[in-house]
Enzyme design. Structure first.
Site, PDB file in Angstrom:
ATOM      1  N   LYS A 282       0.572  -1.261  -0.301  1.00 12.01           N
ATOM      2  CA  LYS A 282       0.087   0.186   0.012  1.00 12.01           C
ATOM      3  C   LYS A 282       0.664   0.759   0.022  1.00 12.01           C
ATOM      4  O   LYS A 282       1.674   1.215   0.540  1.00 12.01           O
ATOM      5  CB  LYS A 282      -0.829  -0.418   1.178  1.00 12.01           C
ATOM      6  CG  LYS A 282      -1.683   1.513   1.248  1.00 12.01           C
ATOM      7  CD  LYS A 282      -3.283   0.706   0.400  1.00 12.01           C
ATOM      8  CE  LYS A 282      -4.498   2.375   0.274  1.00 12.01           C
ATOM      9  NZ  LYS A 282      -3.683   2.771  -0.677  1.00 12.01           N
TER      10      LYS A 282
ATOM     11  N   GLN B 276       7.514   3.944   3.628  1.00  6.96           N
ATOM     12  CA  GLN B 276       6.056   3.510   3.952  1.00  6.96           C
ATOM     13  C   GLN B 276       5.192   3.008   4.551  1.00  6.96           C
ATOM     14  O   GLN B 276       4.385   2.176   5.157  1.00  6.96           O
ATOM     15  CB  GLN B 276       5.088   3.626   2.537  1.00  6.96           C
ATOM     16  CG  GLN B 276       3.816   3.372   2.588  1.00  6.96           C
ATOM     17  CD  GLN B 276       3.302   4.921   2.335  1.00  6.96           C
ATOM     18  OE1 GLN B 276       3.992   5.963   1.906  1.00  6.96           O
ATOM     19  NE2 GLN B 276       1.913   4.827   3.135  1.00  6.96           N
TER      20      GLN B 276
ATOM     21  N   LYS C   1       5.572   3.062   8.607  1.00  7.82           N
ATOM     22  CA  LYS C   1       4.575   4.396   8.466  1.00  7.82           C
ATOM     23  C   LYS C   1       2.530   3.497   8.926  1.00  7.82           C
ATOM     24  O   LYS C   1       2.159   3.598   9.955  1.00  7.82           O
ATOM     25  CB  LYS C   1       3.967   4.963   7.640  1.00  7.82           C
ATOM     26  CG  LYS C   1       2.536   6.626   7.413  1.00  7.82           C
ATOM     27  CD  LYS C   1       2.894   7.016   6.541  1.00  7.82           C
ATOM     28  CE  LYS C   1       4.447   7.472   6.195  1.00  7.82           C
ATOM     29  NZ  LYS C   1       3.731   8.636   4.538  1.00  7.82           N
TER      30      LYS C   1
ATOM     31  N   LYS D 176       5.129   2.059  -3.199  1.00 12.62           N
ATOM     32  CA  LYS D 176       5.395   3.791  -3.178  1.00 12.62           C
ATOM     33  C   LYS D 176       5.383   3.266  -4.885  1.00 12.62           C
ATOM     34  O   LYS D 176       6.046   1.846  -5.655  1.00 12.62           O
ATOM     35  CB  LYS D 176       6.528   4.267  -3.063  1.00 12.62           C
ATOM     36  CG  LYS D 176       6.194   5.303  -2.533  1.00 12.62           C
ATOM     37  CD  LYS D 176       4.541   6.156  -1.720  1.00 12.62           C
ATOM     38  CE  LYS D 176       4.607   7.386  -1.821  1.00 12.62           C
ATOM     39  NZ  LYS D 176       3.696   7.732  -0.600  1.00 12.62           N
TER      40      LYS D 176
ATOM     41  N   GLY E   6      -3.376   8.383  -3.983  1.00  8.46           N
ATOM     42  CA  GLY E   6      -2.757   9.632  -4.624  1.00  8.46           C
ATOM     43  C   GLY E   6      -1.801   9.549  -4.151  1.00  8.46           C
ATOM     44  O   GLY E   6      -1.377   9.654  -2.638  1.00  8.46           O
ATOM     45  N   ASP E   7      -0.585  10.770  -4.585  1.00 13.09           N
ATOM     46  CA  ASP E   7       0.455  11.555  -3.959  1.00 13.09           C
ATOM     47  C   ASP E   7       0.922  12.373  -4.571  1.00 13.09           C
ATOM     48  O   ASP E   7      -0.225  13.144  -5.116  1.00 13.09           O
ATOM     49  CB  ASP E   7       1.850  10.268  -4.044  1.00 13.09           C
ATOM     50  CG  ASP E   7       2.572  11.013  -2.467  1.00 13.09           C
ATOM     51  OD1 ASP E   7       3.617  12.427  -3.202  1.00 13.09           O
ATOM     52  OD2 ASP E   7       3.029  10.531  -1.760  1.00 13.09           O
TER      53      ASP E   7
ATOM     54  N   THR F 124      -4.826  13.824   6.125  1.00 14.00           N
ATOM     55  CA  THR F 124      -3.783  13.705   6.033  1.00 14.00           C
ATOM     56  C   THR F 124      -2.766  14.670   7.123  1.00 14.00           C
ATOM     57  O   THR F 124      -2.833  14.315   7.640  1.00 14.00           O
ATOM     58  CB  THR F 124      -2.282  13.575   5.003  1.00 14.00           C
ATOM     59  OG1 THR F 124      -2.119  12.306   4.320  1.00 14.00           O
ATOM     60  CG2 THR F 124      -0.914  14.273   5.143  1.00 14.00           C
TER      61      THR F 124
ATOM     62  N   ASN G 232      -3.318  19.753  -0.616  1.00 12.53           N
ATOM     63  CA  ASN G 232      -4.431  19.196   0.619  1.00 12.53           C
ATOM     64  C   ASN G 232      -4.242  19.052   1.497  1.00 12.53           C
ATOM     65  O   ASN G 232      -4.866  18.677   2.921  1.00 12.53           O
ATOM     66  CB  ASN G 232      -4.265  17.613  -0.021  1.00 12.53           C
ATOM     67  CG  ASN G 232      -5.914  17.664  -1.377  1.00 12.53           C
ATOM     68  OD1 ASN G 232      -6.863  18.750  -1.309  1.00 12.53           O
ATOM     69  ND2 ASN G 232      -6.180  17.166  -1.523  1.00 12.53           N
TER      70      ASN G 232
ATOM     71  N   SER H  50      -6.683   5.648   4.065  1.00 13.20           N
ATOM     72  CA  SER H  50      -7.086   4.868   2.373  1.00 13.20           C
ATOM     73  C   SER H  50      -7.272   3.331   3.146  1.00 13.20           C
ATOM     74  O   SER H  50      -8.116   2.785   1.983  1.00 13.20           O
ATOM     75  CB  SER H  50      -5.712   5.072   1.639  1.00 13.20           C
ATOM     76  OG  SER H  50      -5.162   6.905   1.131  1.00 13.20           O
TER      77      SER H  50
END
Length: 449
Positions: A90, A111, A114, A126, A165-166, A210, A241, A381
């Site tokens: 993820k 990630q 996290k 990623k 998304g990023d 976030t 965002n 997410s």
């Protein structure tokens, strides 16, 4: 430092000398793990750390698309499935011209820890491309996304890898990517991407998640210190965002964000981005001119400083929320002198290691790491994935409450991990240890893989 930890860091430096972002994040994480490895000699016998710093798999692929004039362009795409020990991979997709393999690898490694901190069963990944959506028409972005997904779709699914998304990948891009995935697979697997539109399986408050989560984490730090968020002034960066979410939640809780930044400089608004009109204007700016923050100063009559970053502005809390390595030693020295008591990282690795260590050494500043602070985004997410699997849509209040509890757990577990190894209230080391321990246990239980 534990000799095995030291040897792994040196090995990564030698193997990845041309990927400084990856080396930086590996060194930052592993340097906290000596007491854990001392307590678990079996980790060295299984060579756990070298395994953990090597992606399980990484794909590089060509992305060919045509512009509106019929010209053909070729970009590169990547997907790094870094670690799937605790669940399906993820992590987001980043479309930005500076993207290369090393950035994707660093983000995938971060990630992993996290995602572990969220407490949810999701592994780390990623991906992205050196394609820049800025200045492209909707039709050009659509054609690029369709080509990108045509290369990627074989390697993802709700139970294998779930991109999101990023930077450079918002709701528009996710929509085009999902449309192409559905066209190619002929199935309605809406759990294969997150950050989707509400009409086809998206979650409420995902765009704000976030930023909301970062403020909830800050609340827990303040509570630990016998402090409160009401009346606090926050220096933030960017106006996308994440920063929008910070402004919105801070306003709701009685605090105010006093700085925003863009490629052109930063604004200082002593009254704060603290009214619905001001917060909503961030959406207008992002939609019309994402490269300039000066329009905010023009509209609301506040100070604009060209070509500079907001670090050093007098405030209570500093929340770097734009991009990696935004705060280097010169900025860290200004932050240490500005009167702020709390340094709360929000962007992925926004601080260079020397600057982070300098700020951690300041007795008057409490430092919190991005892998813990910004985990609310991937947490929501994962909640979107849960809603998709159950064919449910939770209310905004339900999602927000789950996010708030998640951020409390992340803070408390990080603090407890640091305390367990005699490190006091060290949130940076604690987050690294808490994230590592869950992944390490899963890897050891699953054997050599």
């Amino acid at each position: 430092m534990n000799k095995y930890v030291e040897s792994v860091i040196e090995n990564v430096k030698a193997k990845h000398a041309n990927e400084p972002e990856f080396v930086q994040t590996v060194e930052e994480v592993l340097s906290s793990l000596s007491p854990v490895v001392d307590a678990h000699p079996e980790y060295e016998k299984a060579d756990l750390l070298n395994r953990m710093t090597e992606p399980e798999r990484m794909f590089t692929f060509r992305v060919v698309w045509t512009d509106d004039q019929g010209n053909t362009h070729t970009n590169r795409g990547w997907r790094c499935q870094f670690n799937g020990a605790i669940g399906p991979y993820k992590g987001g997709l980043r479309f930005q011209k500076n993207v290369y393999e090393g950035i994707i690898k660093f983000l995938g490694f971060e990630q992993t820890f996290k995602n572990s901190l969220t407490g949810l069963p999701i592994g780390g990944a990623k991906g992205g491309s050196d394609f820049d959506p800025a200045g492209k028409s909707d039709a050009e972005v659509m054609r690029f996304c369709q080509s990108f997904m045509t290369a990627l779709y074989r390697y993802i699914s709700p139970d294998i890898d779930v991109p999101a998304g990023d930077m450079g990948v918002g709701g528009r891009e996710i929509g085009y990517l999902y449309g192409q995935y559905r066209r190619l697979k002929g199935v309605w697997e809406n759990g294969v991407l997150t950050g989707k539109g509400l009409t086809y399986g998206g979650s409420l408050i995902r765009p704000e998640a976030t930023g909301y989560g970062a403020v909830y984490y800050l609340e827990n730090v303040l509570k630990h210190e016998g402090d409160k968020i009401e009346g606090k002034t926050i220096a933030a960066a960017g106006f996308g965002n994440v920063t929008w979410g910070i402004c919105k939640k801070a306003m709701q809780l009685g605090a105010k964000v006093v700085t925003l930044s863009g490629p052109d400089g930063y604004i200082y608004d002593p009254d704060g981005v603290a009214t619905p009109e001001k917060v909503d204007y961030l959406l207008t700016m992002r939609a019309t001119d994402p490269m300039h923050v000066k329009p905010y100063a023009d509209k609301f009559g506040c100070q604009f400083v060209a070509g500079e970053k907001p670090w050093g502005v007098k405030c209570d809390v500093v929340m770097p929320s734009a991009m990696q390595n935004d705060v280097k030693m010169p900025q860290a020295e200004k932050i240490a002198a500005c009167g702020a008591k709390y340094y709360i990282e929000v962007a992925n690795m926004p601080t260079t290691n020397d600057a982070l260590n300098f700020l951690r050494a300041q007795k008057h500043i409490i430092v919190a790491p991005s892998k813990a602070v910004n985990a609310g985004g991937v947490g929501v997410s994962a909640l979107e994935m849960s809603q998709n699997s159950e064919r449910l849509v939770w209310t905004a209040e339900e999602v927000d409450e789950k996010l708030k509890q998640m951020m409390k757990n992340i803070h408390d577990n990080s603090a407890a991990a640091a305390e367990k190894y005699g490190l006091g209230y060290d949130l940076v080391a604690g987050a690294n240890i808490a994230g590592f321990e869950k992944v390490a246990t899963a890897m050891m239980e699953q054997g050599l893989f």
